[in-house]
Enzyme design. Structure first.
Site, PDB file in Angstrom:
ATOM      1  N   HIS A 165       0.810  -1.221   0.000  1.00  7.72           N
ATOM      2  CA  HIS A 165       0.000   0.000   0.000  1.00  7.72           C
ATOM      3  C   HIS A 165       0.846   1.276   0.000  1.00  7.72           C
ATOM      4  O   HIS A 165       0.325   2.352  -0.303  1.00  7.72           O
ATOM      5  CB  HIS A 165      -0.952   0.012   1.199  1.00  7.72           C
ATOM      6  CG  HIS A 165      -2.033  -1.010   1.098  1.00  7.72           C
ATOM      7  ND1 HIS A 165      -3.313  -0.720   0.698  1.00  7.72           N
ATOM      8  CD2 HIS A 165      -2.005  -2.355   1.309  1.00  7.72           C
ATOM      9  CE1 HIS A 165      -4.042  -1.837   0.676  1.00  7.72           C
ATOM     10  NE2 HIS A 165      -3.259  -2.838   1.043  1.00  7.72           N
ATOM     11  N   ASP A 207      -7.089  -1.553   3.733  1.00  6.70           N
ATOM     12  CA  ASP A 207      -7.355  -2.850   4.366  1.00  6.70           C
ATOM     13  C   ASP A 207      -7.986  -2.591   5.727  1.00  6.70           C
ATOM     14  O   ASP A 207      -7.576  -1.671   6.442  1.00  6.70           O
ATOM     15  CB  ASP A 207      -6.060  -3.651   4.544  1.00  6.70           C
ATOM     16  CG  ASP A 207      -5.470  -4.081   3.205  1.00  6.70           C
ATOM     17  OD1 ASP A 207      -6.190  -4.024   2.201  1.00  6.70           O
ATOM     18  OD2 ASP A 207      -4.290  -4.472   3.183  1.00  6.70           O
ATOM     19  N   GLU A 241     -11.714  -3.089  -0.108  1.00 10.20           N
ATOM     20  CA  GLU A 241     -10.881  -4.270  -0.365  1.00 10.20           C
ATOM     21  C   GLU A 241     -11.773  -5.515  -0.358  1.00 10.20           C
ATOM     22  O   GLU A 241     -12.845  -5.532   0.269  1.00 10.20           O
ATOM     23  CB  GLU A 241      -9.791  -4.391   0.697  1.00 10.20           C
ATOM     24  CG  GLU A 241     -10.302  -4.687   2.114  1.00 10.20           C
ATOM     25  CD  GLU A 241      -9.530  -5.809   2.809  1.00 10.20           C
ATOM     26  OE1 GLU A 241      -9.223  -6.821   2.142  1.00 10.20           O
ATOM     27  OE2 GLU A 241      -9.257  -5.666   3.995  1.00 10.20           O
TER      28      GLU A 241
END
Length: 607
Positions: free
Chosen positions: A72, A184, A209
């Site tokens: 990320h 997430d 997600e």
């Protein structure tokens, strides 16, 4: 009409390399800037040519980083320092503190690999230690539930996401449209972190997600007991257990679990953690206690759960030590570093065990062994895999139930899935559209999805209109209306007001039109007496409608053989053997009930 456009440069129908471009009412935002852990060539980074051709700094208004995991944030220094983005980058305090450490660790591992290559990495294909430092200087910090105005039109807000220390969701608002990006997240609290939380923000688009799009996990307690049982069995037979983890996150959760079990069972086998990582982790958890679970916050002064009695730092020389041991080593996907080195040395022995506690992206050694590979290639050498491999999901991602729960809580108008496998996304997409009756999208990398938006108009509702229509609905046992009828007036100040039809007509000098419904019921051929018929119809309606609505008022007119209900609904007996029922639009339910009763009278032969 303005639309929202979403283009994944990474994590589109794939897990890893999260990098989502969102265009909302003329503002362009990059959501995360990750790398793919399954590649060690140019494919590790998103294809920034998609935006550099449009002038990166002139195109992007800001970059938002949800948390410190490399899938990320791993491309951030490359994007900002090599590609050349000078705009604002937002992340939370813990993410800003931990992100550069993980980036530097990854850079060192990559450079170690380069030493073994014939062809070194070109300078413009990777980032340096100085790039990381210069990148972090550009970062602006956002606090939990803090709202920041990036400019006069663009606004962002951060919500707690669980998952790892400092992880957050971002609500991006431009004008009347908004996008909620989850990064997430975990909808279930654990030993060291709380559950994700976001208010009923009703975004135009939710980007979520979908790593575990088709999974509903078993109970946390059962999973933990199974984990401890398997470890105890291997220790009893003098085997070694390798648990690949990332430095912060599931590592702390499992360490707390094992620490408690070792103490309770009085087990003597050593537990090790990658050298230096325990100290670093403890430092950051102490520094950011407000981001941890309620239990840790409430007991921290008396006892720090991250100060372990049984877990010691691991040294490379311990790899060949005889006897049982448990080793937590990073990184978590067996793609590099100490965890891969230990695996290489222990993989041949069937007495040992590898426990994978989280998701592994395609291309990593972890992914290969989870898919039953009996031989893998590490540093150019073939390694036989005899070690027992167990996958026990302690991953801090929302499962299918958690994703559906988030959608229910936030009530978005549209949903877009990222960070998941295509087949699993397709299944979840169908479930979302079926249950919530909203559009769901799942674009691939490089594919632009356009979401149509409709502007929200604010209309004032007059008290008189609200009161009148509530009375009409509740009179028939219904709930208060969600939809109100009337006419919209534009006031002098430019505001809109919904008025009831009568008030609107009077105010504007208009003659009001009334809509009435009419239905007829054929009479039984056997009747002879009109007077007798009137009596029977009247009695039947009065008795049966009393159950439907006790407030109905009846009156008879012998002159035109009619029965009036509440002065509006009329039942008339015609000379051609018909009962004619007429009622206004507002009394639709009562009119239908009367027709039903009259049909019953005729079928039963009462008339």
């Amino acid at each position: 009409m303005p639309n929202i456009e979403v283009t994944p440069l990474g994590a589109g129908q794939d897990v890893g390399k999260s990098c989502i471009l969102v265009s909302i009412n003329g503002k362009n935002i990059m959501l995360d800037c990750g790398m793919h852990m399954g590649f060690d060539d140019e494919r590790r980074f998103p294809d920034f040519k998609y935006i550099t051709d449009s002038n990166l700094n002139g195109y992007l208004d800001c970059v938002l980083i949800s948390h410190f995991h490399l899938d990320h944030c791993g491309s951030l220094p490359f994007m900002s320092e090599v590609v050349g983005f000078d705009g604002p980058i937002y992340m939370t305090h813990p993410t800003k503190a931990i992100c550069p450490i993980l980036l530097e660790d990854y850079r060192k591992v990559t450079m170690d690999k380069q030493d073994k290559r014939i062809k070194p990495i070109e300078p413009d294909k990777f980032f340096t230690s100085q790039n990381i430092k210069d990148c972090i200087k550009k970062v602006k910090v956002i606090g939990l539930h803090q709202t920041i105005k990036v400019d006069d039109e663009l606004e962002i807000k951060a919500y707690y996401a669980g998952h790892v220390l400092g992880a957050c969701m971002f609500l991006i608002t431009v004008g009347s449209d908004s996008v909620l990006y989850t990064g997430d997240y975990n909808m279930t609290a654990d030993r060291h972190l709380g559950a994700a939380w976001v208010d009923k923000c009703r975004p135009t688009l939710l980007i979520t997600e979908s790593t575990y799009a088709t999974t509903i996990r078993d109970s946390k307690r059962a999973r933990e007991q199974d984990f401890l049982k398997k470890i105890h069995e291997v220790v009893d037979r003098n085997g070694k257990i390798l648990i690949p983890v990332f430095a912060l996150g599931r590592a702390q959760e499992l360490c707390i679990l094992l620490e408690s079990y070792w103490d309770r069972m009085n087990i003597k086998a050593p537990i090790y953690f990658s050298l230096g990582l325990v100290e670093k982790a403890n430092h950051y958890y102490k520094l950011f206690i407000p981001w941890t679970s309620q239990k840790i916050k409430s007991t921290f002064v008396e006892r720090n759960l991250f100060e372990f009695k049984y877990i010691k730092p691991f040294d490379r020389s311990y790899i060949e030590n005889p006897g049982p041991m448990v080793v937590f080593a990073s990184p978590g996907m067996l793609h590099a570093g100490q965890s891969l080195n230990i695996f290489k040395n222990w993989a041949h022995d069937s007495n040992n065990m590898l426990i994978m506690p989280g998701y592994c992206v395609a291309g990593t050694i972890g992914h290969q062994v989870l898919n039953n590979a009996k031989q893998v290639i590490i540093d150019g050498k073939k390694i036989n895999v005899n070690i027992k491999v167990e996958y026990m999901s302690f991953s801090a991602h929302a499962d299918a139930k958690g994703i559906m729960q988030l959608i229910s809580n936030t009530e978005p108008k549209n949903v877009l899935l990222v960070h998941g496998e295509n087949d699993k996304m397709s299944f979840l997409k169908r479930q979302i559209e079926k249950e919530f009756k909203i559009n769901c999208y799942k674009p691939a990398n490089g594919e632009t999805e356009t979401i149509e938006t409709f502007p929200d108009l604010s209309v004032n509702l007059s008290c008189n209109t609200y009161r009148q229509q509530c009375l009409e609905y509740t009179k028939f046992g219904a709930k208060k209306p969600k939809i109100f009828r009337g006419a919209v007036s534009v006031r002098e100040d430019g505001s809109l007001e919904l008025q009831d039809a009568q008030s609107f007509a009077e105010e504007n000098g208009l003659k009001q039109h009334k809509i009435r419904f009419t239905s007829s019921v054929a009479l039984n051929e056997e009747f002879e007496s009109i007077t007798n018929l009137e009596s029977q119809v009247y009695d039947a309606l009065q008795n049966q409608l009393a159950e439907f609505d006790s407030s109905v008022i009846f009156s008879k007119s012998s002159a035109d053989r009619s029965i009036s209900l509440n002065g509006n609904l009329v039942v008339k007996i015609s000379s051609v053997k018909e009962l004619i029922v007429s009622w206004p639009f507002e009394m639709d339910d009562l009119g239908q009930e009367v027709v039903k009763i009259l049909n019953t009278i005729d079928e039963d032969g009462i008339v």
